[in-house]
Design a protein around this motif. Structure first.
Motif, PDB file in Angstrom:
ATOM      1  N   LEU A 144       0.828  -1.212   0.000  1.00  0.00           N
ATOM      2  CA  LEU A 144       0.000   0.000   0.000  1.00  0.00           C
ATOM      3  C   LEU A 144       0.860   1.259   0.000  1.00  0.00           C
ATOM      4  N   LEU A 145       1.916   1.252   0.813  1.00  0.00           N
ATOM      5  CA  LEU A 145       2.792   2.420   0.851  1.00  0.00           C
ATOM      6  C   LEU A 145       3.478   2.627  -0.491  1.00  0.00           C
ATOM      7  N   ALA A 146       3.903   1.543  -1.141  1.00  0.00           N
ATOM      8  CA  ALA A 146       4.525   1.659  -2.463  1.00  0.00           C
ATOM      9  C   ALA A 146       3.535   2.229  -3.470  1.00  0.00           C
ATOM     10  N   GLU A 147       2.298   1.741  -3.435  1.00  0.00           N
ATOM     11  CA  GLU A 147       1.277   2.258  -4.350  1.00  0.00           C
ATOM     12  C   GLU A 147       1.027   3.746  -4.107  1.00  0.00           C
ATOM     13  N   ALA A 148       1.125   4.163  -2.863  1.00  0.00           N
ATOM     14  CA  ALA A 148       0.920   5.574  -2.519  1.00  0.00           C
ATOM     15  C   ALA A 148       2.125   6.440  -2.883  1.00  0.00           C
ATOM     16  N   GLY A 149       3.287   5.800  -3.098  1.00  0.00           N
ATOM     17  CA  GLY A 149       4.483   6.553  -3.457  1.00  0.00           C
ATOM     18  C   GLY A 149       5.435   6.793  -2.304  1.00  0.00           C
ATOM     19  N   THR A 150       5.364   5.945  -1.287  1.00  0.00           N
ATOM     20  CA  THR A 150       6.246   6.090  -0.131  1.00  0.00           C
ATOM     21  C   THR A 150       6.664   4.710   0.353  1.00  0.00           C
ATOM     22  N   ASP A 151       7.255   4.636   1.539  1.00  0.00           N
ATOM     23  CA  ASP A 151       7.665   3.335   2.072  1.00  0.00           C
ATOM     24  C   ASP A 151       7.694   3.391   3.595  1.00  0.00           C
ATOM     25  N   LYS A 152       8.002   2.247   4.212  1.00  0.00           N
ATOM     26  CA  LYS A 152       7.940   2.135   5.672  1.00  0.00           C
ATOM     27  C   LYS A 152       8.904   3.062   6.398  1.00  0.00           C
ATOM     28  N   SER A 153       9.949   3.523   5.722  1.00  0.00           N
ATOM     29  CA  SER A 153      10.881   4.448   6.377  1.00  0.00           C
ATOM     30  C   SER A 153      10.230   5.796   6.654  1.00  0.00           C
ATOM     31  N   ARG A 154       9.050   6.042   6.068  1.00  0.00           N
ATOM     32  CA  ARG A 154       8.356   7.320   6.241  1.00  0.00           C
ATOM     33  C   ARG A 154       7.103   7.178   7.114  1.00  0.00           C
ATOM     34  N   LEU A 155       6.962   5.994   7.762  1.00  0.00           N
ATOM     35  CA  LEU A 155       5.859   5.832   8.709  1.00  0.00           C
ATOM     36  C   LEU A 155       6.065   6.770   9.891  1.00  0.00           C
TER      37      LEU A 155
END
Length: 116
Positions: free
Chosen positions: A50-61
């Protein structure tokens, strides 16, 4: 302000993207027959997608809430969490016990991430 809704289902979106943030719906395991550690790993895989689809990743949680059906399962959940976590980018996290909609679910995870 533009709003994007990802992984829409009958009653909810898997994530909503708006104003530079990604709000994750409560994610549960696709395979409810897994143990707590397996369900957690499955959920974290879904969060990555989901984060990849949104354009981000877990490092930005920014923040994560973990709901366990039984708080005594925290060590098993943490084993999967610790394998997945980027130690240089730990989000604020809360872990609580709560009744989940399906009694086969042992873990539900939600959170908020920033876009780059």
């Amino acid at each position: 302000m533009a709003i994007r809704r990802l992984a829409e289902e009958e009653r909810l979106s898997g994530a909503v993207v708006a104003n530079g943030l990604v709000w994750l719906a409560g994610q549960v395991a696709d395979d409810a027959s897994l143990d707590v550690e397996g369900q957690t790993a499955d959920i974290l895989r879904q969060i990555d997608a989901l984060l990849a689809e949104a354009g981000t990743d877990k490092s930005r949680l920014l923040t994560v809430t973990v709901v366990l059906a039984d708080i005594r399962d925290a060590p098993a959940m943490n084993r999967a969490w610790d394998r997945w976590l980027n130690p240089a980018a730990k989000p604020a996290r809360m872990t609580i016990q709560g009744a989940l909609v399906d009694p086969r679910w042992r873990v539900e995870i939600t959170g908020v991430a920033a876009l780059p």
